[in-house]
Design an enzyme around this catalytic site. Structure first.
Site, PDB file in Angstrom:
ATOM      1  N   LYS A 174      -7.884   4.903  25.527  1.00  0.00           N
ATOM      2  CA  LYS A 174      -6.980   4.133  26.581  1.00  0.00           C
ATOM      3  C   LYS A 174      -5.603   4.387  25.864  1.00  0.00           C
ATOM      4  O   LYS A 174      -5.512   3.223  25.161  1.00  0.00           O
ATOM      5  CB  LYS A 174      -7.145   3.108  27.149  1.00  0.00           C
ATOM      6  CG  LYS A 174      -6.395   2.667  28.162  1.00  0.00           C
ATOM      7  CD  LYS A 174      -6.530   1.031  28.623  1.00  0.00           C
ATOM      8  CE  LYS A 174      -5.700   0.133  27.863  1.00  0.00           C
ATOM      9  NZ  LYS A 174      -4.076   0.531  28.270  1.00  0.00           N
ATOM     10  N   GLU A 249      -6.225  -2.767  13.901  1.00  0.00           N
ATOM     11  CA  GLU A 249      -5.248  -2.658  13.147  1.00  0.00           C
ATOM     12  C   GLU A 249      -4.177  -3.431  14.058  1.00  0.00           C
ATOM     13  O   GLU A 249      -3.769  -3.043  15.194  1.00  0.00           O
ATOM     14  CB  GLU A 249      -4.665  -1.220  13.088  1.00  0.00           C
ATOM     15  CG  GLU A 249      -5.537  -0.285  12.679  1.00  0.00           C
ATOM     16  CD  GLU A 249      -5.684  -0.434  11.085  1.00  0.00           C
ATOM     17  OE1 GLU A 249      -4.770  -0.868  10.482  1.00  0.00           O
ATOM     18  OE2 GLU A 249      -6.532   0.284  10.523  1.00  0.00           O
ATOM     19  N   CYS A 283       5.016  -1.326  13.196  1.00  0.00           N
ATOM     20  CA  CYS A 283       4.004  -2.509  12.669  1.00  0.00           C
ATOM     21  C   CYS A 283       4.566  -2.735  11.353  1.00  0.00           C
ATOM     22  O   CYS A 283       4.391  -3.880  10.818  1.00  0.00           O
ATOM     23  CB  CYS A 283       2.777  -2.407  13.081  1.00  0.00           C
ATOM     24  SG  CYS A 283       2.130  -0.792  12.196  1.00  0.00           S
ATOM     25  N   GLU A 384       5.759 -12.400  14.752  1.00  0.00           N
ATOM     26  CA  GLU A 384       6.104 -10.977  14.759  1.00  0.00           C
ATOM     27  C   GLU A 384       7.112 -11.036  15.919  1.00  0.00           C
ATOM     28  O   GLU A 384       6.829 -11.270  17.149  1.00  0.00           O
ATOM     29  CB  GLU A 384       4.677 -10.163  15.007  1.00  0.00           C
ATOM     30  CG  GLU A 384       5.271  -8.652  15.077  1.00  0.00           C
ATOM     31  CD  GLU A 384       4.158  -7.688  15.319  1.00  0.00           C
ATOM     32  OE1 GLU A 384       3.391  -8.146  15.944  1.00  0.00           O
ATOM     33  OE2 GLU A 384       3.852  -6.770  14.609  1.00  0.00           O
TER      34      GLU A 384
HETATM   35  P1  NDP Z   1      -1.111  -4.995  22.968  1.00  0.00           P
HETATM   36  O1  NDP Z   1      -2.091  -5.766  21.901  1.00  0.00           O
HETATM   37  O2  NDP Z   1      -0.346  -5.588  23.851  1.00  0.00           O
HETATM   38  O3  NDP Z   1      -1.700  -3.636  23.500  1.00  0.00           O
HETATM   39  C1  NDP Z   1      -2.340  -2.572  22.515  1.00  0.00           C
HETATM   40  C2  NDP Z   1      -3.371  -1.862  23.328  1.00  0.00           C
HETATM   41  O4  NDP Z   1      -4.350  -2.579  23.795  1.00  0.00           O
HETATM   42  C3  NDP Z   1      -2.717  -1.430  24.536  1.00  0.00           C
HETATM   43  O5  NDP Z   1      -3.323  -0.019  25.194  1.00  0.00           O
HETATM   44  C4  NDP Z   1      -3.053  -2.456  25.620  1.00  0.00           C
HETATM   45  O6  NDP Z   1      -2.989  -1.928  27.082  1.00  0.00           O
HETATM   46  C5  NDP Z   1      -4.434  -2.828  25.166  1.00  0.00           C
HETATM   47  N1  NDP Z   1      -4.943  -3.746  25.774  1.00  0.00           N
HETATM   48  C6  NDP Z   1      -4.105  -5.141  26.191  1.00  0.00           C
HETATM   49  N2  NDP Z   1      -5.336  -6.035  26.493  1.00  0.00           N
HETATM   50  C7  NDP Z   1      -6.299  -5.526  26.150  1.00  0.00           C
HETATM   51  C8  NDP Z   1      -7.690  -6.093  26.410  1.00  0.00           C
HETATM   52  N3  NDP Z   1      -8.036  -7.315  26.900  1.00  0.00           N
HETATM   53  N4  NDP Z   1      -8.709  -5.374  26.138  1.00  0.00           N
HETATM   54  C9  NDP Z   1      -8.517  -4.161  25.638  1.00  0.00           C
HETATM   55  N5  NDP Z   1      -7.484  -3.581  25.587  1.00  0.00           N
HETATM   56  C10 NDP Z   1      -6.557  -4.437  25.898  1.00  0.00           C
HETATM   57  O7  NDP Z   1      -0.231  -4.410  21.820  1.00  0.00           O
HETATM   58  P2  NDP Z   1       1.315  -3.482  22.266  1.00  0.00           P
HETATM   59  O8  NDP Z   1       0.882  -2.403  22.796  1.00  0.00           O
HETATM   60  O9  NDP Z   1       2.276  -4.691  22.686  1.00  0.00           O
HETATM   61  O10 NDP Z   1       1.753  -3.007  20.575  1.00  0.00           O
HETATM   62  C11 NDP Z   1       2.548  -4.160  19.963  1.00  0.00           C
HETATM   63  C12 NDP Z   1       1.521  -4.470  18.904  1.00  0.00           C
HETATM   64  O11 NDP Z   1       0.747  -3.412  18.134  1.00  0.00           O
HETATM   65  C13 NDP Z   1       2.407  -5.393  17.567  1.00  0.00           C
HETATM   66  O12 NDP Z   1       1.735  -6.392  17.452  1.00  0.00           O
HETATM   67  C14 NDP Z   1       2.076  -4.321  16.446  1.00  0.00           C
HETATM   68  O13 NDP Z   1       2.315  -5.163  15.437  1.00  0.00           O
HETATM   69  C15 NDP Z   1       1.004  -3.675  16.757  1.00  0.00           C
HETATM   70  N6  NDP Z   1       0.783  -2.518  16.074  1.00  0.00           N
HETATM   71  C16 NDP Z   1      -0.030  -2.451  14.945  1.00  0.00           C
HETATM   72  C17 NDP Z   1      -0.228  -1.665  13.949  1.00  0.00           C
HETATM   73  C18 NDP Z   1      -0.921  -1.333  12.927  1.00  0.00           C
HETATM   74  O14 NDP Z   1      -1.510   0.013  12.079  1.00  0.00           O
HETATM   75  N7  NDP Z   1      -1.517  -2.690  12.281  1.00  0.00           N
HETATM   76  C19 NDP Z   1       0.620  -0.231  14.449  1.00  0.00           C
HETATM   77  C20 NDP Z   1       1.349  -0.235  15.669  1.00  0.00           C
HETATM   78  C21 NDP Z   1       1.448  -1.327  16.209  1.00  0.00           C
HETATM   79  P3  NDP Z   1      -1.729  -2.050  27.939  1.00  0.00           P
HETATM   80  O15 NDP Z   1      -0.367  -1.838  27.116  1.00  0.00           O
HETATM   81  O16 NDP Z   1      -1.897  -0.974  28.892  1.00  0.00           O
HETATM   82  O17 NDP Z   1      -1.707  -3.431  28.577  1.00  0.00           O
END
Ligand code: NDP
Length: 487
Positions: A174, A249, A283, A384
């Site tokens: 997803k 991650e 990130c 963050e």
């Molecule tokens: P989120 O945690 O909001 O979402 C990440 C993914 O998880 C999306 O596909 C989201 O779906 C999904 N998701 C949300 N809630 C759930 C749940 N309860 N169960 C399963 N899946 C869920 O992060 P963001 O998309 O806002 O991304 C930003 C964050 O990602 C920042 O904190 C950034 O630091 C981190 N990040 C980390 C990286 C790393 O390599 N360490 C690299 C890039 C980003 P949907 O968006 O459709 O709600």
């Protein structure tokens, strides 16, 4: 209006409930497509397709799997312009960035793991004197789940699915509902490349509904997740009672340590990029700058001069360096942190205001923002922001710089600017971060382990680490007897 359909069992399908979510173009603020609002029923269909595909795919030769992955890589490359445009429309990032970084990297992910799987081997341990030989059998896990965020949409989506299928697993994946377009388009490429039906299934929808259904599915045995720390915590809670294998991650609050003995011009140019690339929504961005006191006044002046020259504009202008933030909600979140920083005594040296872009007046544009802070414990130093906001603090000694850098709950990456070799060795050991860049930033060799310490994650991806994650090791121990003496 375009519909973003699920890709299940090798074909595009509408969501079972027939419900749709709005997909916004952040550069215009307009809804430009509809996204499948999938539920656990769609996830179940995807799971069944993956389960049925698994016996054949896991027994497909390494050469054939590799060939298909390399073909996918070629097709991504061949669709560079179309995919880069889709990414810019969906995410708000400059198309030039999508064309130079996001899409080439998505192709590299398939190419890298298509090649890496041909070199992946497991260990053997001979117990000398005991007449036993151990070898490690590494088998694909089965059906695995991959969940990715919105900041580098196709880049991070493929970073997970490529090693998962290379290792012989079948996947229910997803992408973020905020930026689903390129993962949707990938479906066409998978079909054209001849990936067997059901090996990679892509389900769209919200995190709490579709994402949660993947994590909670009892037979999806491993989850690779990239996203926020809070979401990671929730996923870990859901998965723990089922003892799923997890790779998380998560967020970062990365320090950028600048010592007076650095190569100043190189540091300045790269620091502008490491602060604001992709509107600061990476990130790995160095969101906390710590600069040695003796050069701090000069640095602040030169840095602000360079930042103020960055071109904020619509993603399709060739000279745009800063595009739109990904969503209205995210823009408001970032703005709220600028207010918090001011209220906590931060001094805005540049930026902090919305920008009206001609012809794109409803887009989510914000100036790159530089804030000087005095207290490492204030919220903008500890939490963050994930936007075009960078803070500056000064330090006097290496010990102080190290303490400030490590004094957060995150531990994803760190950057150090110095020409003192002894210092680079000391700091690389002592910085609490999964990646330490010395005199560079975002320099990635895909063979290296990637991931964070502390609240930035659990586990490592990249190189053979990813293939290890996506396989189950089994120790096989064989006892043998010597030939009888008289034989
Ligand atoms: P989120 O945690 O909001 O979402 C990440 C993914 O998880 C999306 O596909 C989201 O779906 C999904 N998701 C949300 N809630 C759930 C749940 N309860 N169960 C399963 N899946 C869920 O992060 P963001 O998309 O806002 O991304 C930003 C964050 O990602 C920042 O904190 C950034 O630091 C981190 N990040 C980390 C990286 C790393 O390599 N360490 C690299 C890039 C980003 P949907 O968006 O459709 O709600």
């Amino acid at each position: 209006m375009n519909k973003i359909l699920n890709y299940i069992n090798g074909s595009y399908q509408e969501p079972i409930t027939g419900e749709w979510l709005d997909n916004y173009n952040p550069s215009t603020g307009e809804v430009y497509s509809k996204i499948s609002k999938s539920t656990s029923e769609d996830v179940e269909n995807a799971y069944q397709a993956a389960k049925n595909a698994f016996p054949a795919w896991s027994n497909t030769t390494i050469e054939e799997r590799s060939r298909i992955l390399l073909k996918i890589a070629d097709l991504i490359e061949a669709n560079l312009d179309r995919l880069a445009q889709a990414e810019a429309n969906d995410n708000g990032k400059p198309m030039s960035l999508a064309k130079a970084v996001d899409i080439p990297r998505a192709s590299s992910n398939f190419r890298f793991f298509g090649n890496a799987i041909t070199q992946f081997a497991s260990e053997a341990h001979e117990s000398v004197g005991l007449n036993t030989m151990n070898f490690t059998l590494r088998s694909p896990i089965g059906v695995v789940g991959c969940i990715s965020p919105w900041n580098l949409p196709l880049y991070l989506f493929t970073w997970k699915v490529a090693p998962a299928i290379a290792a012989g697993n079948c996947v229910v994946a997803k992408p973020s509902e905020v930026t689903p377009m390129t993962a949707y388009l990938l479906g066409e490429i998978l079909t054209e490349a001849g990936l067997p039906k059901g090996v990679l299934n892509i389900v769209h929808g919200t995190g709490p509904e579709a994402g949660q259904a993947i994590v909670a599915h009892p037979n999806i045995k491993a989850i690779s997740f990239t996203g926020g720390t809070k979401t990671g915590e929730h996923i870990a809670r859901t998965a723990a009672p089922m003892f799923k294998k997890l790779s998380l991650e998560l967020g970062g609050k990365n320090p950028n340590l600048i010592f007076a003995d650095c190569d100043y011009e190189k540091m300045l140019a790269v620091t502008v990029t490491s602060s604001f690339a992709n509107q600061g929504q990476i990130c790995l961005c160095g969101s906390r700058i710590y600069v040695e006191e003796s050069i701090s006044e000069k640095f602040k002046k030169d840095f602000v001069a360079k930042v103020s020259a960055l071109k904020i504009g619509n993603p399709f202008d060739g000279d745009t360096t800063i595009g739109a933030l990904v969503s209205k909600e995210h823009l408001e979140k970032v703005e709220s942190y600028i207010e918090i920083a001011k209220n906590e005594g931060g001094k805005v040296l540049f930026g902090g205001e919305r920008v009206l872009v001609k012809g794109f007046e409803n887009g989510y544009y914000l100036q790159p923002t530089v804030i000087e802070v005095k207290d490492n414990n204030c919220r903008v130093q500890q939490e963050e922001v994930f936007g075009p906001v960078v803070t500056i603090m000064t330090f006097k000694t290496e010990e102080e710089a190290l303490h400030l850098a490590n004094d957060v709950k995150y531990g994803l990456s760190a950057t150090v600017w110095t020409n003192n070799l002894n210092r680079t060795m000391r700091l690389s050991k002592q910085l609490e971060a999964g990646i330490v860049w010395i005199n560079t930033w975002l320099n990635r060799d895909l063979r290296t382990p990637f991931g964070g310490m502390k609240d930035s994650g659990v586990g490592r991806e990249g190189g053979f680490e990813a293939l290890r994650f996506f396989t189950e090791p089994k120790n096989v121990c064989i006892s043998y007897t010597d030939l009888p003496n008289n034989s």
